[in-house]
Write a protein that holds these residues in place. Structure first.
Motif, PDB file in Angstrom:
ATOM      1  N   ALA A 264       0.902  -1.290  -0.041  1.00 18.40           N
ATOM      2  CA  ALA A 264      -0.021  -0.311  -0.049  1.00 18.40           C
ATOM      3  C   ALA A 264       0.915   1.428  -0.079  1.00 18.40           C
ATOM      4  N   LEU A 265       2.074   1.202   0.504  1.00 19.11           N
ATOM      5  CA  LEU A 265       2.730   2.360   0.788  1.00 19.11           C
ATOM      6  C   LEU A 265       3.800   2.463  -0.466  1.00 19.11           C
ATOM      7  N   LEU A 266       4.405   1.358  -0.867  1.00 21.93           N
ATOM      8  CA  LEU A 266       5.589   1.468  -1.630  1.00 21.93           C
ATOM      9  C   LEU A 266       5.266   0.780  -2.983  1.00 21.93           C
TER      10      LEU A 266
ATOM     11  N   VAL B 141      12.529   3.492  -5.234  1.00 21.96           N
ATOM     12  CA  VAL B 141      11.189   2.956  -5.180  1.00 21.96           C
ATOM     13  C   VAL B 141       9.898   4.092  -4.909  1.00 21.96           C
ATOM     14  N   LEU B 142      10.472   5.155  -4.339  1.00 22.38           N
ATOM     15  CA  LEU B 142       9.289   6.210  -3.859  1.00 22.38           C
ATOM     16  C   LEU B 142       9.517   7.279  -4.912  1.00 22.38           C
ATOM     17  N   GLY B 143      10.612   7.437  -5.805  1.00 20.46           N
ATOM     18  CA  GLY B 143      10.870   8.528  -6.741  1.00 20.46           C
ATOM     19  C   GLY B 143      10.848   9.890  -6.261  1.00 20.46           C
ATOM     20  N   GLY B 144      10.491  10.615  -6.924  1.00 23.30           N
ATOM     21  CA  GLY B 144      10.610  12.186  -6.684  1.00 23.30           C
ATOM     22  C   GLY B 144       9.934  12.545  -5.435  1.00 23.30           C
ATOM     23  N   VAL B 145       9.117  11.927  -4.789  1.00 29.66           N
ATOM     24  CA  VAL B 145       8.564  12.523  -3.646  1.00 29.66           C
ATOM     25  C   VAL B 145       9.639  12.359  -2.539  1.00 29.66           C
TER      26      VAL B 145
ATOM     27  N   ILE C 146       2.682  13.466   3.394  1.00 29.67           N
ATOM     28  CA  ILE C 146       3.226  12.928   2.353  1.00 29.67           C
ATOM     29  C   ILE C 146       3.133  11.454   1.997  1.00 29.67           C
ATOM     30  N   LEU C 147       3.281  10.431   3.461  1.00 29.88           N
ATOM     31  CA  LEU C 147       2.837   9.288   3.233  1.00 29.88           C
ATOM     32  C   LEU C 147       1.623   8.861   2.865  1.00 29.88           C
ATOM     33  N   LEU C 148       0.856   9.678   3.625  1.00 24.33           N
ATOM     34  CA  LEU C 148      -0.811   9.467   3.216  1.00 24.33           C
ATOM     35  C   LEU C 148      -0.949   9.883   1.734  1.00 24.33           C
TER      36      LEU C 148
ATOM     37  N   ALA D 183      -1.657   7.344  -3.908  1.00 21.33           N
ATOM     38  CA  ALA D 183      -1.355   7.169  -5.197  1.00 21.33           C
ATOM     39  C   ALA D 183      -1.042   5.797  -5.416  1.00 21.33           C
ATOM     40  N   ALA D 184      -0.518   4.796  -4.319  1.00 23.71           N
ATOM     41  CA  ALA D 184      -0.146   3.353  -4.580  1.00 23.71           C
ATOM     42  C   ALA D 184      -1.397   2.539  -4.796  1.00 23.71           C
TER      43      ALA D 184
END
Length: 337
Positions: free
Chosen positions: A117-119, A136-140, A164-166, A171-172
């Motif tokens: 869900a997060l990654l 894994v998370l890219g530009g964020v 940002i994690l929410l 997005a995931a």
């Protein structure tokens, strides 16, 4: 987000020395995926080496100033390196992290069952690996580091992480929706989830045969599916969970106490629990409390998973800033996901 009780940032009395940490609990919608945040900052302290020990959590680190310097990775084939951000999977041997007297950043403890869900991928794809989080998370990651550096203090930095994690979870979820290009399942199978939760609830004290019986799968099929999802086999995960519980309980019992470590550095140390307590807490008691056969079994497991006996680890790590993750009273040690 809330900051954990009893964990306010602390600095040494000298103005030239900074040695602080603060632990925070993520916002409620994130707690399915993230166990805790730890902010740390050290300046003017002696150079040190820290053991990054196996635990039931993936590690996500965003540095604030100096890069994170890893001398030895869990995968011995991975060369030493420096990281501005780091994402590490579950592992069963320690990493070795060094600093020259200054380090700062935020460490995030990620739940393996929340990795999809997060990654956007299962935790198993990161097993025994340390990678730049951007992979894994890219530009964020760049946005997050810029914003936490500009934030006024630790609570504000943790709030940025919440936001940002929410957003990353949303997005995931969109990427895994039916019809999305390259969509993956957004959750582990119920059988693997159940097996992981049972291991957490029982402190690792379950046999693979018991887990297999509970899922209705063969032991071989469970082992294959579990490793692909979590990153460790059920047997290895049970060892790590039991070790992590023993390590936390050891620190809890010795908080505010003085460990009597023998000259050899071998286990067998005793400690007085509390400044005026009469009770004595021995490593033999710890072994019994955590389901080891005896103290020698605990010592062997500690040497395998930490690379040293418990007394040596305490001597090396008790004041290390990352060891703040293991102090009691934070309310984020899980019995289940």
């Amino acid at each position: 987000m809330r900051c954990a009780g009893g964990s306010t940032a602390a600095s040494e009395s000298s103005a030239a020395v900074v040695d602080e940490h603060l632990r925070g609990i993520p916002a409620e919608p994130l707690r399915r995926y993230v166990a805790a945040y730890t902010g740390y900052r050290q300046r003017g302290v002696p150079p040190a080496r820290h053991r990054g020990l196996p635990s039931p959590y993936l590690t996500l680190i965003f540095t604030l100033d100096e890069p994170l310097s890893i001398a030895v990775h869990p995968d011995p084939g991975q060369p030493p390196g420096e990281f501005g951000t780091l994402l590490g999977g579950l592992h069963s041997v320690p990493a070795l992290i060094t600093h020259a007297g200054a380090q700062s950043g935020i460490q995030v403890a990620l739940r393996p069952l929340g990795a999809r869900a997060l990654l956007g991928l299962p935790a198993g794809e990161l097993a025994e690996l340390d990678v730049p989080a951007e992979a894994v998370l890219g530009g964020v990651c760049a946005e997050l580091r810029d914003r936490v550096r500009a934030a006024a203090g630790w609570p504000q930095r943790f709030a940025v992480l919440d936001e940002i994690l929410l957003r990353q979870v949303t997005a995931a979820a969109a990427a895994s929706a039916p019809g999305a290009a390259g969509a993956r399942p957004d959750a582990a199978s119920p059988e693997v989830s159940w097996a992981w939760q049972q291991l957490l609830r029982q402190g690792g004290a379950l046999r693979v045969s018991e887990l297999a019986a509970g899922t209705g799968w063969s032991g071989r099929h469970l082992t294959s599916r579990f490793r692909a999802e979590i990153g460790l086999t059920p047997k290895a995960a049970a060892r790590v969970i039991r070790f992590d519980r023993a390590r936390r309980l050891l620190v809890r019992q010795l908080t505010g106490a003085t460990a009597e470590v023998g000259a050899t550095g071998e286990v067998g140390a005793t400690a007085e629990v509390g400044a005026t307590a009469d009770a004595r807490y021995r490593l033999a008691d710890l072994a019994a409390d955590c389901g080891y056969f005896d103290q020698a079994h605990l010592a062997r497991e500690f040497r395998t998973l930490a690379g040293c006996p418990p007394s040596q680890w305490l001597a090396e790590e008790f004041r290390n800033v990352q060891a703040g993750n293991w102090l009691p009273g934070e309310g984020w040690e899980d019995s289940a996901w």
